[in-house]
Design a protein around this motif. Structure first.
Motif, short mmCIF file in Angstrom:
data_model
loop_
_atom_site.label_atom_id
_atom_site.label_comp_id
_atom_site.label_asym_id
_atom_site.label_seq_id
_atom_site.Cartn_x
_atom_site.Cartn_y
_atom_site.Cartn_z
N SER A 149 0.82 -1.21 0.00
CA SER A 149 0.00 0.00 0.00
C SER A 149 0.86 1.26 0.00
CB SER A 149 -0.92 0.00 1.22
OG SER A 149 -1.57 1.23 1.38
N THR A 150 1.90 1.30 0.84
CA THR A 150 2.77 2.47 0.91
C THR A 150 3.52 2.67 -0.40
OG1 THR A 150 3.04 2.14 3.29
CG2 THR A 150 4.67 3.53 2.20
N GLU A 151 3.93 1.57 -1.03
CA GLU A 151 4.62 1.66 -2.32
C GLU A 151 3.71 2.26 -3.39
OE1 GLU A 151 7.77 0.89 -4.08
OE2 GLU A 151 8.11 1.60 -2.05
N ARG A 152 2.45 1.87 -3.38
CA ARG A 152 1.52 2.40 -4.38
C ARG A 152 1.38 3.92 -4.22
NH1 ARG A 152 -0.35 -3.05 -4.12
NH2 ARG A 152 -1.56 -2.97 -2.20
N GLN A 153 1.33 4.38 -2.98
CA GLN A 153 1.23 5.83 -2.75
C GLN A 153 2.54 6.53 -3.09
OE1 GLN A 153 -1.69 7.47 -1.93
NE2 GLN A 153 -2.47 5.43 -2.39
N ARG A 154 3.66 5.89 -2.83
CA ARG A 154 4.96 6.48 -3.17
C ARG A 154 5.09 6.70 -4.67
NH1 ARG A 154 10.22 5.18 -4.80
NH2 ARG A 154 9.61 3.04 -5.33
N ILE A 155 4.70 5.71 -5.45
CA ILE A 155 4.81 5.84 -6.90
C ILE A 155 3.78 6.85 -7.43
CG2 ILE A 155 4.56 4.62 -9.10
CD1 ILE A 155 5.81 2.20 -7.75
N LEU A 156 2.57 6.85 -6.87
CA LEU A 156 1.56 7.82 -7.28
C LEU A 156 2.10 9.24 -7.13
CD1 LEU A 156 -1.31 8.65 -8.13
CD2 LEU A 156 -1.98 8.44 -5.71
N ALA A 157 2.84 9.50 -6.07
CA ALA A 157 3.39 10.84 -5.84
C ALA A 157 4.41 11.23 -6.91
CB ALA A 157 4.03 10.91 -4.45
N LYS A 158 4.98 10.26 -7.62
CA LYS A 158 5.97 10.53 -8.66
C LYS A 158 5.35 10.71 -10.04
CE LYS A 158 9.71 8.00 -6.37
NZ LYS A 158 10.62 9.16 -6.21
N VAL A 159 4.12 10.26 -10.21
CA VAL A 159 3.49 10.29 -11.53
C VAL A 159 3.15 11.71 -11.93
CG1 VAL A 159 1.49 9.54 -12.90
CG2 VAL A 159 2.58 7.95 -11.29
N GLN A 160 3.58 12.10 -13.13
CA GLN A 160 3.21 13.40 -13.68
C GLN A 160 1.87 13.26 -14.40
OE1 GLN A 160 5.26 16.24 -13.19
NE2 GLN A 160 6.21 14.75 -11.79
N ARG A 161 1.03 14.27 -14.25
CA ARG A 161 -0.30 14.18 -14.83
C ARG A 161 -0.21 13.93 -16.34
NH1 ARG A 161 -4.85 14.22 -12.79
NH2 ARG A 161 -3.96 14.83 -10.78
N GLY A 162 -1.01 12.96 -16.80
CA GLY A 162 -1.06 12.65 -18.22
C GLY A 162 -0.12 11.55 -18.67
N GLU A 163 0.63 10.95 -17.74
CA GLU A 163 1.53 9.87 -18.13
C GLU A 163 0.77 8.66 -18.66
OE1 GLU A 163 5.27 10.47 -15.00
OE2 GLU A 163 4.20 8.56 -15.07
N THR A 164 1.42 7.89 -19.52
CA THR A 164 0.94 6.56 -19.89
C THR A 164 1.76 5.55 -19.09
OG1 THR A 164 2.47 6.46 -21.77
CG2 THR A 164 0.22 7.23 -22.20
N ILE A 165 1.07 4.58 -18.49
CA ILE A 165 1.71 3.65 -17.56
C ILE A 165 1.35 2.22 -17.94
CG2 ILE A 165 1.81 2.92 -15.13
CD1 ILE A 165 1.13 5.79 -14.34
N LEU A 166 2.32 1.33 -17.78
CA LEU A 166 2.10 -0.10 -17.97
C LEU A 166 2.37 -0.82 -16.66
CD1 LEU A 166 1.73 -2.74 -19.63
CD2 LEU A 166 4.17 -2.58 -20.19
#
Length: 305
Positions: A149-166
């Motif tokens: 759960s903490t990892e998911r929030q950590r990565i979410l904080a790094k995502v720039q709006r509009g990114e494409t993710i796999l």
């Protein structure tokens, strides 16, 4: 006796105020002792919630000790086959509907695990709340780790709006659904049909419009997908290394790969990552796994053209 459980960290001066609020809410796990960590207190709670962290708590000395277990949603997972202890567990928490014994580790292409139901409803399915999302999971049918759960929030904080993710090994969709908040598109792939079925439920339940579930072998994604991605999540810690070349093929130069692996030494995969054209931005321990082995994540920037 220690118990793995979610906890809420608060300043010590606000500990009693928060404890009373959690009691009124019915969320405090009263069977466990409050944990002190420097100037903070960590209060044990019955379910994962925003800002919760995974901790080891001591059982309350003035209460009957409960068997060691892990709580995930309405299911308690025991590491020992103890039917009598399972009945005690079931009676100790109104939120529980099932107690199971884990008969082995996660294994196989579908990343499943075998369980024996010891008490309560004969099911391995439950629902989990995590940072405002609800996930239907079935531990015997598809992979899910509440500890990430903490990892998911950590990565979410790094995502720039509009990114494409796999998400190459998406399971029931927790990473994909979490990251969809900031992304323009998340492709969520898994080889396990049961996982994809649960992911479809979770996408619908959370009203997510920009996650594309895909039943596919990660080895074939390069020949299927027409996109280069800004960010790739690789949560396959037992065998992810063999898929690194595919991830580099699918990630645009300057993009990021979050590669999870079980390691026994720092920098274990550094040479392979550099060989493929990556620069390690960070390597961090997610959690211990076994003596001499831990679950690590490499944040990698793709440099090759």
């Amino acid at each position: 006796m220690t118990v793995s459980q979610w906890g809420i960290r608060v300043p010590a001066r606000k500990g009693e105020e928060m404890r009373q609020a959690l009691i009124r809410e019915g969320a405090l796990d009263a069977s466990l002792r409050v944990l002190r960590d420097g100037e903070s207190l960590i209060l044990p709670v019955l379910e994962n919630r925003e800002s919760a962290e995974w901790c080891e708590f001591e059982a309350h000395p003035d209460r009957e000790p409960l068997p060691r277990h892990e709580l995930v949603g309405g299911i308690a997972i025991m590491q020992e086959k103890d039917p009598e202890g399972a009945e005690k567990l079931l009676a100790s928490r109104p939120s529980l509907h099932t107690v199971v014994f884990a008969r082995g580790e996660v294994s196989g292409e579908y990343r499943t695990r075998e369980f024996t139901v010891l008490a309560g409803m004969p099911t391995t399915r439950t629902e989990i709340t995590e940072h405002g999302h609800r996930f239907a999971v079935d531990f015997a049918g598809a992979y899910f780790s509440a500890r990430l759960s903490t990892e998911r929030q950590r990565i979410l904080a790094k995502v720039q709006r509009g990114e494409t993710i796999l998400d190459m090994f998406a399971g029931v969709g927790p990473f994909a659904i979490t990251l969809a908040k900031a992304a323009s598109l998340v492709v969520a792939s898994d080889l396990n049909p049961k996982a994809i079925g649960l992911m479809l439920e979770n996408v619908a339940q959370n009203r997510i419009k920009n996650v594309l579930p895909m039943l596919a072998d990660a080895r074939r994604l390069g020949g299927i997908l027409p996109w280069k991605f800004d960010r790739i999540v690789m949560n396959l810690p037992l065998a992810g290394t063999e898929f690194l070349p595919e991830a580099f093929l699918l990630c645009r130069p300057g993009g990021t790969i979050h590669f999870y692996s079980l390691v026994s030494q720092e920098g274990e995969h550094a040479a392979r990552i550099r060989e493929l054209g990556g620069e390690i931005l960070a390597e961090r321990v997610v959690r211990s796994y076994s003596p001499g082995q831990w679950h690590a994540v490499y944040d990698i920037e793709v440099k090759n053209e």
